[in-house]
Design an enzyme around this catalytic site. Structure first.
Site, PDB file in Angstrom:
ATOM      1  N   GLU A 196       0.304  -1.398   0.329  1.00 35.55           N
ATOM      2  CA  GLU A 196       0.489  -0.161   0.048  1.00 35.55           C
ATOM      3  C   GLU A 196       0.488   1.045  -0.367  1.00 35.55           C
ATOM      4  O   GLU A 196       0.807   2.212   0.608  1.00 35.55           O
ATOM      5  CB  GLU A 196      -0.923   0.043   1.194  1.00 35.55           C
ATOM      6  N   GLU A 315      -4.616  -8.342  -0.483  1.00 37.11           N
ATOM      7  CA  GLU A 315      -5.816  -8.557   0.960  1.00 37.11           C
ATOM      8  C   GLU A 315      -7.051  -8.199   0.575  1.00 37.11           C
ATOM      9  O   GLU A 315      -7.830  -6.967  -0.601  1.00 37.11           O
ATOM     10  CB  GLU A 315      -5.467  -6.820   1.498  1.00 37.11           C
TER      11      GLU A 315
END
Length: 583
Positions: A196, A315
């Site tokens: 991220e 995820e």
């Protein structure tokens, strides 16, 4: 939670590839694509997926990684492995998780607190050894393993726009150490450049440049490190791993520019945001939430898969579930995971469930909600049916009426309705007309018995395939609240739930304006602004909610419950004092 001790027995891993030519062994070079054999203390090969070769085709290799599981909040915890509430990772845990049907495991690692100072940024050998142990155990179990640089993304790489050279030097030095340490590791080990990634003080164009620089630098460092790293599968993310079209287009451009057939794109998905956290009144997996999911997976397919680039959903989950069950109603959650599994399968996306301890209990080595796990697992291979709701609320007093649930069959056929092992009778206990299942009043009357509050019976609707749909029959009355006083730091509204379940809360000032931290909607966020406490018969208003409320301004709170009931209360904050009334 009680920490588990690692078992004394450890497997010894043969550091030679099965079938490696003698010339390569003599030269000290390990050919890529071979997977190391695994030998126990008796020197016999372990018969497991650990010895299966990794496909040469990256798309096929990523398909072999499906499905995956995240070891979240462990080696990525700050500053140490157990600081975020999870026990120390053991070989027994990995063995149990692999037995659940997962073929890959993502091991998030935060390196920041285990590195020395500039310019070497030396990784603590003991910590690196610990990570390596976990990686080796996972590969020995037969997992594909994804290893990354995790919370470092917001701890220091986010400063790249203003500290460019410093951040890039640390990033490269970190990956040089990791690439060196793992360069002769099994081909089942996949490197992910960074989790991220985000960049402060940078516009969209600059953020695109910075991420491209990190990803290409990561690629160069790993490929130059030799050994199996010359052809190891490498995973590259979008900004913040967001699956927006612009960001995925940027990543596709980067991947194509590297002319490397062993690269993987990765993004994350936690659902349509209002539904994922239960805000803005989005309590159901409705057409909007389903549409967001379907469009997102089609974008992954069209941008990556259709262009020959494999994609891993590194995820996925629901943000509200990170706080535990309650924020997202269980039946709606089941619908979400069923639809996500179907979308991933049809669009050829490999999925890796984010688990920070909310799903699998790492102390007890069991699922916290086995039914939820069964739904997730089933979605990997087939579709399941669902009903509009998984709860039927029957009033404690007054006449009981027929109740109808609309079924979403998802291509299945209804086969039976059961209570335990008893099969209910069509025409007497219920009727089925098309996709409308009607529970007869007489059946409901029998099921609720004395009508004391709460779940009185559990039914199971079965279909031609997939997981049966659970229907709880609940006796209830409209909840009742009482006036109270308290402080902004600790305020609870006494609430007799009387068998009902809280869905959401609407907060408004007398002039109709929205009250609370999410000022763009009157419906506040579950757990962030309010939360039910069923055992103590209260609804807690959080400090975050009350801090955002204007002083001496009366706020009307409308609580919506899953039975359809609503209850209204009023609160007024004056300094640190909060007064609640029912009128």
């Amino acid at each position: 939670m009680k920490k588990q001790q690692a078992p004394q027995h450890r497997r010894r891993r043969l550091r030679l590839a099965v079938g490696t030519p003698l010339a390569l062994i003599a030269g000290g070079v390990m050919a890529y694509g071979t997977v190391f054999g695994t030998f126990g203390d008796d020197a016999k090969p372990k018969a497991s997926a650990a010895t299966a070769p990794v496909p040469d085709n990256a798309m096929a290799a990523v398909a072999a990684m499906q499905p995956g599981w995240n070891l979240g909040n462990s080696l990525d915890a700050i500053p140490n492995e157990t600081n975020w509430g999870q026990p120390r990772t053991t070989e027994a845990l990995l063995d149990k998780v692999h037995a659940q049907g997962f073929n890959s495991i993502r091991i998030p690692v935060t390196w920041s607190d285990h590195q020395g100072a500039a310019p070497n940024y030396t990784i603590d050998p003991a910590y690196l050894s610990r990570v390596r142990n976990v990686v080796d155990w996972a590969i020995d179990e037969g997992f594909y393993v994804v290893l990354d640089v995790h919370h470092d993304s917001w701890q220091w790489t986010s400063k790249m726009s203003t500290e460019h050279d410093k951040v890039l030097a640390r990033f490269n030095t970190t990956w040089k150490q990791l690439a060196t340490a793992f360069r002769n590791e099994s081909a089942k080990l996949v490197f992910e450049s960074i989790n991220e990634p985000k960049f402060d003080n940078a516009d969209n164009a600059r953020q695109t440049e910075l991420l491209n620089e990190l990803n290409t630098s990561f690629h160069k460092v790993v490929r130059a490190s030799g050994g199996n790293n010359t052809k190891r599968l490498l995973m590259l993310p979008t900004e913040v791993c967001t699956p927006d079209q612009r960001l995925m287009d940027n990543l596709a451009t980067t991947i194509k520019s590297l002319h490397d057939p062993r690269l993987i794109a990765t993004v994350h998905y936690y659902g349509y945001f209002p539904f994922s956290v239960n805000v803005a009144g989005s309590t159901r997996f409705d057409a909007q939430a389903r549409g967001d999911l379907d469009k997102t997976f089609r974008r992954m397919r069209d941008t990556f898969v259709a262009q020959g680039i494999p994609v891993v959903l590194g995820e996925y989950g629901l943000l509200g579930y990170d706080h535990g069950p309650g924020a997202v109603e269980r039946g709606e959650m089941l619908k979400y995971f069923e639809a996500l599994g179907h979308a991933a399968r049809t669009n050829k996306v490999t999925t890796v469930l984010w688990d920070n301890g909310a799903f699998y209990d790492r102390s007890k080595l069991q699922w916290k909600d086995p039914g939820l796990y069964r739904q997730i697992k089933s979605s990997w291979t087939t579709r399941s049916a669902a009903a509009f709701s998984d709860n039927v609320f029957v009033p404690k007093s007054g006449p009981v009426k027929d109740r109808t649930l609309t079924l979403n069959l998802n291509g299945t056929t209804f086969t039976a309705l059961k209570q335990g092992t008893t099969k209910l009778v069509n025409g007497r206990d219920y009727t089925l007309s098309g996709n409308r299942l009607t529970l007869k009043a007489a059946t409901l009357t029998r099921l609720v018995g004395d009508r004391s509050y709460g779940v009185k019976a559990t039914l199971r609707a079965e279909f031609s395939r997939g997981v049966p749909w659970r229907i709880q029959v609940i006796s209830h009355d409209a909840p009742v609240q009482s006036g109270t006083t308290g402080t902004a730091g600790s305020f609870r509204i006494p609430t007799q739930f009387r068998g009902d379940v809280l869905a959401t809360m609407k907060a408004e000032y007398a002039d109709g304006g929205n009250a609370g931290p999410t000022s763009w909607t009157p419906y506040q966020q579950f757990n962030t602004a309010f939360a039910p406490d069923y055992p103590k018969e209260a609804i807690r208003l959080t400090p975050a909610f009350l801090d955002a409320v204007k002083d001496n301004a009366r706020v009307k709170l409308t609580f919506h419950f899953w039975s359809g009931a609503t209850v209204t209360s009023y609160v007024t904050k004056s300094g640190s004092t909060v007064t609640g009334t029912t009128s």
